[in-house]
Design a protein around this motif. Structure first.
Motif, PDB file in Angstrom:
ATOM      1  N   CYS A  99       0.800  -1.264   0.032  1.00  0.00           N
ATOM      2  CA  CYS A  99       0.097   0.071   0.032  1.00  0.00           C
ATOM      3  C   CYS A  99       0.833   1.158  -0.093  1.00  0.00           C
ATOM      4  O   CYS A  99       0.456   2.251  -0.579  1.00  0.00           O
ATOM      5  N   LEU A 101       3.806   1.553  -1.456  1.00  0.00           N
ATOM      6  CA  LEU A 101       4.594   1.571  -2.739  1.00  0.00           C
ATOM      7  C   LEU A 101       4.694   2.602  -3.658  1.00  0.00           C
ATOM      8  O   LEU A 101       5.846   3.183  -3.968  1.00  0.00           O
ATOM      9  N   PRO A 102       3.260   2.720  -4.135  1.00  0.00           N
ATOM     10  CA  PRO A 102       3.448   3.779  -5.050  1.00  0.00           C
ATOM     11  C   PRO A 102       3.872   5.335  -4.662  1.00  0.00           C
ATOM     12  O   PRO A 102       4.611   6.062  -5.297  1.00  0.00           O
ATOM     13  N   GLN A 103       3.452   5.540  -3.470  1.00  0.00           N
ATOM     14  CA  GLN A 103       4.093   6.824  -2.967  1.00  0.00           C
ATOM     15  C   GLN A 103       5.627   6.924  -2.622  1.00  0.00           C
ATOM     16  O   GLN A 103       6.210   8.019  -3.096  1.00  0.00           O
ATOM     17  N   LEU A 105       7.859   5.098  -4.061  1.00  0.00           N
ATOM     18  CA  LEU A 105       8.290   5.035  -5.405  1.00  0.00           C
ATOM     19  C   LEU A 105       8.552   6.308  -6.058  1.00  0.00           C
ATOM     20  O   LEU A 105       9.452   6.690  -6.425  1.00  0.00           O
ATOM     21  N   VAL A 106       7.474   6.932  -6.155  1.00  0.00           N
ATOM     22  CA  VAL A 106       7.395   8.207  -6.740  1.00  0.00           C
ATOM     23  C   VAL A 106       8.392   9.254  -6.069  1.00  0.00           C
ATOM     24  O   VAL A 106       9.210  10.124  -6.529  1.00  0.00           O
TER      25      VAL A 106
END
Length: 121
Positions: A99, A101-103, A105-106
């Motif tokens: 959950c 990961l996206p934040q 990673l960016v």
């Protein structure tokens, strides 16, 4: 019997016996038992092993892996320049943190990109 000292820098021919097998986990094994009284420098390494139909065995040591030194690092990521002249961005994170990961990673990719821009300019 006289003990023979051998240097691994040159090719050495030894007489002995080899035993082939299959371990309990299904992996192949080969054990060589030398019949001569020799003293050599011990070594270990990753190798390519070929066993031919006629029983001949060919063992070639694999070259050591050259690790790329990271140019920039963050908590879960790094940027490095490979031996082939290509840049590598690596991001790793445990599966349990999917959950986040996206934040992350960016954020980390942007932070490393900013560091690269500062170096280039």
């Amino acid at each position: 019997m006289e003990t023979i000292k051998r240097d691994c820098q040159s090719q050495v021919t030894l007489e002995g016996m080899i035993t082939y097998g299959l371990s309990e986990n299904g992996l192949h094994t080969a054990d060589f038992q030398c019949c001569e009284d020799v003293v050599m420098k011990a070594f270990s390494g990753l190798c390519k092993v070929q066993v031919m139909r006629d029983g001949n065995v060919y063992i070639t040591e694999s070259p050591k892996r050259i690790r790329n030194k990271p140019l920039f690092r963050d908590d879960n990521s790094s940027l490095s320049l490979g031996q082939n002249g290509q840049y590598y961005f690596v991001f790793t994170m445990p599966q349990e943190q999917l959950c986040e990961l996206p934040q992350k990673l960016v954020r980390q990719a942007s932070a490393i990109a900013e560091k690269v821009l500062r170096e280039v300019m």
